[in-house]
Design a protein around this motif. Structure first.
Motif, short mmCIF file in Angstrom:
data_model
loop_
_atom_site.label_atom_id
_atom_site.label_comp_id
_atom_site.label_asym_id
_atom_site.label_seq_id
_atom_site.Cartn_x
_atom_site.Cartn_y
_atom_site.Cartn_z
N ASP A 78 0.81 -1.07 -0.01
CA ASP A 78 -0.07 -0.13 0.10
C ASP A 78 0.77 1.29 0.00
O ASP A 78 0.35 2.21 -0.57
N GLY A 79 1.90 1.19 0.68
CA GLY A 79 2.85 2.33 0.68
C GLY A 79 3.38 2.70 -0.47
O GLY A 79 3.61 3.78 -0.97
N GLY A 80 3.44 1.82 -1.32
CA GLY A 80 4.10 1.85 -2.73
C GLY A 80 2.98 2.41 -3.51
O GLY A 80 3.33 3.47 -4.50
N HIS A 81 1.79 2.11 -3.40
CA HIS A 81 0.70 2.76 -4.19
C HIS A 81 0.48 4.15 -3.91
O HIS A 81 0.47 4.88 -4.70
N LEU A 82 0.59 4.51 -2.25
CA LEU A 82 0.59 5.90 -2.10
C LEU A 82 1.82 6.88 -2.57
O LEU A 82 1.48 7.79 -3.21
N PHE A 83 2.84 5.93 -2.86
CA PHE A 83 4.20 6.81 -3.40
C PHE A 83 3.86 6.97 -4.92
O PHE A 83 4.15 8.14 -5.24
N PHE A 84 3.38 6.03 -5.67
CA PHE A 84 2.95 6.60 -6.97
C PHE A 84 1.90 7.57 -7.24
O PHE A 84 1.88 8.28 -8.12
N LEU A 85 0.74 7.49 -6.22
CA LEU A 85 -0.19 8.65 -6.23
C LEU A 85 0.51 9.88 -5.99
O LEU A 85 0.02 10.67 -6.77
N ILE A 86 1.45 10.09 -5.05
CA ILE A 86 1.93 11.38 -4.81
C ILE A 86 2.72 11.63 -6.01
O ILE A 86 2.84 12.92 -6.43
N ILE A 87 3.60 10.74 -6.79
CA ILE A 87 4.34 11.27 -8.19
C ILE A 87 3.35 11.63 -9.06
O ILE A 87 3.55 12.39 -9.70
N GLU A 88 2.17 10.91 -9.14
CA GLU A 88 1.20 11.47 -10.14
C GLU A 88 0.61 12.70 -9.79
O GLU A 88 0.36 13.57 -10.64
N LYS A 89 0.26 12.85 -8.47
CA LYS A 89 -0.06 14.43 -8.13
C LYS A 89 1.09 15.41 -8.68
O LYS A 89 0.47 16.58 -8.98
N ILE A 90 2.26 15.11 -8.00
CA ILE A 90 3.32 16.27 -8.71
C ILE A 90 3.53 16.16 -10.10
O ILE A 90 3.76 17.36 -10.65
N LYS A 91 3.57 15.04 -10.72
CA LYS A 91 3.89 14.96 -11.94
C LYS A 91 2.79 15.72 -12.96
O LYS A 91 2.78 16.16 -14.20
N GLY A 92 1.41 15.36 -12.36
CA GLY A 92 0.29 15.90 -13.22
C GLY A 92 -0.40 14.39 -13.93
O GLY A 92 -1.38 14.76 -14.78
N SER A 93 0.41 13.60 -14.12
CA SER A 93 -0.02 12.16 -14.77
C SER A 93 0.47 10.97 -14.22
O SER A 93 1.74 11.06 -13.63
N PRO A 94 -0.11 9.97 -14.58
CA PRO A 94 0.70 8.80 -13.95
C PRO A 94 1.94 8.15 -14.54
O PRO A 94 2.13 8.74 -15.81
N VAL A 95 2.80 7.51 -13.99
CA VAL A 95 3.70 7.03 -14.37
C VAL A 95 3.28 5.96 -15.62
O VAL A 95 2.34 5.39 -15.46
N SER A 96 4.35 5.78 -16.42
CA SER A 96 3.89 4.94 -17.50
C SER A 96 3.82 3.55 -16.98
O SER A 96 4.19 2.94 -15.92
N GLU A 97 2.97 2.63 -17.75
CA GLU A 97 2.69 1.32 -17.36
C GLU A 97 4.01 0.48 -17.37
O GLU A 97 4.18 -0.32 -16.62
N ARG A 98 4.99 0.80 -17.98
CA ARG A 98 6.32 0.12 -18.09
C ARG A 98 6.95 0.23 -16.70
O ARG A 98 7.34 -0.70 -16.16
N VAL A 99 7.17 1.64 -16.37
CA VAL A 99 7.81 1.85 -15.05
C VAL A 99 6.85 1.08 -13.94
O VAL A 99 7.55 0.58 -12.87
N LEU A 100 5.44 1.38 -13.81
CA LEU A 100 4.96 0.64 -12.86
C LEU A 100 5.14 -0.66 -12.97
O LEU A 100 5.31 -1.39 -11.88
N GLY A 101 5.02 -1.38 -14.11
CA GLY A 101 5.33 -2.76 -14.01
C GLY A 101 6.69 -3.27 -13.48
O GLY A 101 6.65 -4.11 -12.78
N TYR A 102 7.38 -2.54 -13.72
CA TYR A 102 8.98 -2.93 -13.43
C TYR A 102 9.03 -2.85 -11.94
O TYR A 102 9.64 -3.51 -11.20
N SER A 103 8.63 -1.52 -11.52
CA SER A 103 8.69 -1.41 -10.13
C SER A 103 7.86 -2.39 -9.32
O SER A 103 8.30 -2.72 -8.05
N GLN A 104 6.72 -2.85 -9.67
CA GLN A 104 5.95 -3.82 -9.02
C GLN A 104 6.72 -5.18 -9.01
O GLN A 104 6.80 -5.76 -7.95
N LEU A 105 7.33 -5.31 -10.16
CA LEU A 105 8.39 -6.56 -10.00
C LEU A 105 9.35 -6.56 -9.03
O LEU A 105 9.62 -7.44 -8.28
#
Length: 129
Positions: A78-105
């Motif tokens: 859950d902390g990782g999901h929150l981290f990506f939501l914070i990045i999305e808020k700062i960046k203005g868009s979600p991270v790419s599916e590729r970055v998300l997939g590799y980070s999940q791995l």
């Protein structure tokens, strides 16, 4: 009781954070301070043999520690999901599916590695000491 419970929970969270920092810095042995399913079972049995109240105390302590681990910024948790939501808020868009997939791995490998490590420690501690 609610105020005392909140204070105790905060103290346990603080202690968990300090222990994690000390393990990362090498000031505290991870072999002695990390336990997996075998340690949880052994300590639960010991707590239950002392009394029901002590067992409940141990289960609350275990729940607080698991909640602490769950909010660490590790992808998959859950902390990782929150981290990506914070990045999305700062960046203005979600991270790419590729970055998300590799980070999940990477997060999954970290969690599985931790599980293997603590289980190995448990086996060495409880069966070969």
């Amino acid at each position: 009781a609610i105020v005392d419970g909140a204070r105790s929970s905060w103290k346990f969270l603080t202690d968990a954070w300090l222990t994690l920092k000390r393990i990362i810095r090498g000031q505290v042995s991870s072999k002695q301070n990390l336990g997996g399913i075998i340690t949880i079972g052994v300590v639960s049995h010991s707590a239950a043999s002392v009394g029901f109240t002590y067992l409940l105390f141990f289960l609350c302590l275990l729940s607080v520690n698991l909640a602490f681990l769950n909010v660490l910024p590790i992808p998959v948790l859950d902390g990782g999901h929150l981290f990506f939501l914070i990045i999305e808020k700062i960046k203005g868009s979600p991270v790419s599916e590729r970055v998300l997939g590799y980070s999940q791995l990477v997060g999954l490998v970290m969690i599985v590695s931790l599980m293997i490590y603590v289980t190995f420690n448990d086996v060495m501690r409880w069966f070969f000491s």
